[in-house]
Design an enzyme around this catalytic site. Structure first.
Site, PDB file in Angstrom:
ATOM      1  N   ASP A  65      37.322  51.857   2.864  1.00  9.34           N
ATOM      2  CA  ASP A  65      38.417  52.810   2.747  1.00  9.34           C
ATOM      3  C   ASP A  65      38.120  54.044   3.604  1.00  9.34           C
ATOM      4  OD1 ASP A  65      40.746  53.902   1.679  1.00  9.34           O
ATOM      5  OD2 ASP A  65      39.646  54.956   0.130  1.00  9.34           O
ATOM      6  N   THR A  98      44.764  55.655   5.965  1.00 13.87           N
ATOM      7  CA  THR A  98      43.892  56.780   6.332  1.00 13.87           C
ATOM      8  C   THR A  98      43.149  56.482   7.638  1.00 13.87           C
ATOM      9  OG1 THR A  98      42.262  55.850   4.824  1.00 13.87           O
ATOM     10  CG2 THR A  98      43.544  57.678   4.019  1.00 13.87           C
ATOM     11  N   ASP A 391      44.845  52.145  -3.863  1.00  8.36           N
ATOM     12  CA  ASP A 391      45.690  52.119  -2.664  1.00  8.36           C
ATOM     13  C   ASP A 391      46.943  51.291  -2.907  1.00  8.36           C
ATOM     14  OD1 ASP A 391      43.785  53.598  -1.469  1.00  8.36           O
ATOM     15  OD2 ASP A 391      43.277  52.199   0.132  1.00  8.36           O
TER      16      ASP A 391
END
Length: 549
Positions: A65, A98, A391
């Site tokens: 992530d 991201t 997410d």
């Protein structure tokens, strides 16, 4: 930094301060930002790799992530910190994308560097980038497709796209199903969704397949006394934010006890006070008590005798979820307990989950609170699953809120790149160069997806461009076959906001870093404080009140 005046240097900055200016400052800042983008670039896409981050005390985080990686990294350089902000904003707004946002920002700066070398002024580039970002968002909105709350198939695909590459593929279908069910359960009639009411409990043990959804609230507490019932049906629930124990005197009082009888009376009185509290709880008709504070041993005994299921020191957030699910009001004072304050649940039961006792509150009056139990073989697996679930929950919520989604797999970026080049030709002038650079920079996404999958990025880009020029707007990279494919058919889809937010924040960060031409860093060691100066004998007294340099 000093100015020569008649051979006498005048110091403006404090000694030890450093100053970098002009092209040097720009190239250092751009290099720092590119380094941050490079750090997360290999994690992009379904075939992206993971990073292992070890902190100062040896705690390990293994993750794919982007924002987690950047938050865990100890970043010192100020320009690099701005890139971390891009990831954080993206995470706060949409929860996914991201890595995309940071990689695009890094590539925009890299392309800008080429323009700077051709003597294009930074403000011209900044202006061109802003125009390009506005146009890109306009185009991507045209590409968006509508989604309705009932389209669980599309929502499953959106959740699946967010999870892919995060180590959750093994049980992706199962987890996506849990996510979509959870979000649709907590959605209100008008479509607003508060993800605070979806609670994710992590448990180490079992496999990912053992994860399940609980229609109700799951509380990581056990009953306080073994004699209490393990299961209560038709539960009347009291939520208490007060301690079930005798009240200590408010003022400092001293009690002189001269005989054993008096001590016994004193203890009996304490016990009687606790019995009164328990009687009030029982009299209200409550047979389940969740207490945010402590429950005294004697109180536990009396509650158990009355057949009340009680749990203590329940977290405030759990109390709020219970209140929403059962319709009970939070009571802050023992005297305020009335039958009207109670909530209802079909079943309150203590069950073992991976060897730990937990309390399940199910069949609630208003099942707008759900809990998901996720399991995995090791702690790191469960932590990464938790991030993937987070997410997925966020993207499904955003897709439902905006009711729009776009194809993924690099397809919007290739389409944008093509359309921005056409747009650049209509703009003309020096800004055209910047818009073309913006268009080229967007191709970093399909290029990175290809590189991470071990494919030739140039072949893939040529193939994707050709497909888009033929009008195949949703053609993206199928990393499994290594060819261009229709992302919509393959179910690689993302909420529109993932793209718009990534484009916006990447462009803004790139422009901000580009416009810096002077970095003045003060020295690490601070000079003496005004107090110290005074102690040294009036400081600068003999200098006619001149301000300190």
């Amino acid at each position: 930094m000093s100015q020569q005046m008649g051979g006498q240097p005048i110091l403006i900055l404090k000694e030890g301060s450093s100053r970098t200016r002009g092209r040097d400052a720009q190239s250092i800042n751009i290099a720092a930002a590119k380094a941050v983008a490079g750090a997360v670039r290999t994690t992009l896409g379904p075939k992206g790799m993971d990073k292992m981050l070890v902190d100062t005390i040896g705690d390990v985080v293994i993750t794919n992530d982007g924002v987690t990686i950047l938050k865990e990294m100890d970043i010192e350089h100020p320009a690099a910190k701005m890139m971390v902000e891009v990831a954080k904003t993206q995470d706060d707004e949409v929860g996914d994308g991201t890595t995309t946002a940071v990689v695009v920002a890094g590539e925009l700066l890299k392309r800008a560097e080429d323009l700077l070398e051709q003597d294009v002024h930074p403000t011209v580039i900044a202006h061109g980038y802003r125009m390009a970002a506005e146009k890109a968002i306009e185009i991507v909105r045209e590409l968006a497709i509508d989604v309705k709350p009932g389209d669980s198939e599309i929502l499953m695909k959106i959740a699946g796209t967010a999870m892919t590459g995060k180590g959750a593929e093994a049980a992706k279908d199962k987890l996506c199903d849990l996510v979509v069910r959870a979000v649709t359960m907590v959605a209100d009639e008008d479509g607003t969704i508060d993800l605070d009411y979806v609670k994710v409990e992590k448990k180490v043990g079992g496999s990912i397949e053992d994860s399940k959804i609980v229609e109700g609230v799951l509380i990581d507490k056990e009953r306080v006394h073994p004699a209490m019932p393990k299961k209560v049906e038709d539960a009347k629930i009291l939520l208490l934010n007060a301690a079930v124990e005798f009240k200590k005197t408010e003022v400092d009082a001293e009690i002189n006890i001269t005989s054993p009888d008096q001590l016994q009376m004193f203890l009996d009185e304490e016990e009687r006070m606790i019995r009164n509290i328990v009687d009030k709880i029982v009299a209200s008709g409550a047979n389940v008590l969740f207490c945010q504070k402590g429950i005294d041993d004697i109180a536990q005994h009396y509650l158990a005798k009355a057949g009340v299921f009680a749990a203590r020191r329940v977290k405030k957030s759990d109390m709020e979820k219970l209140s929403r699910a059962t319709g009970a009001n939070l009571v802050s004072s023992i005297d305020a307990i009335t039958p009207d304050e109670l909530g209802f649940a079909g079943i309150v039961e203590e069950r073992k989950v991976s060897g730990e006792d937990m309390t399940f509150v199910e069949k609630c009056k208003n099942p707008k609170a759900v809990s998901i139990i996720i399991k995995g073989g090791t702690e790191h697996v469960v932590d990464e699953l938790d991030r993937a679930m987070e997410d997925a929950l966020r993207v499904v919520e955003v897709a439902l809120r905006d009711k729009k989604f776009v194809a993924g797999g690099g397809s919007p970026e290739v389409e944008l790149s093509l359309r921005l080049r056409e747009y650049a030709a209509t703009v003309g002038g020096r800004a055209q160069l910047a818009i073309e650079s913006f268009a080229n920079a967007l191709e970093i996404i399909p290029r990175t997806l290809a590189e991470n999958a071990g494919l030739d990025p140039i072949d893939i880009l040529v193939e994707l461009r050709a497909a888009h020029e033929k009008g195949q707007k949703t053609a993206g990279l199928d990393v499994y076959s290594g060819k261009a494919g229709d992302m919509l058919k393959m179910g690689v889809v993302e909420p529109l906001r993932v793209k718009t937010q990534a484009l916006n924040s990447a462009a803004e960060a790139a422009v901000m870093i580009l416009r810096i031409d002077d970095v003045i860093a003060s020295s690490k060691s601070a000079g003496p404080s005004p107090e110290e100066m005074a102690a040294m004998g009036g400081g600068m007294g003999g200098m006619g009140g001149m301000p300190p340099m």
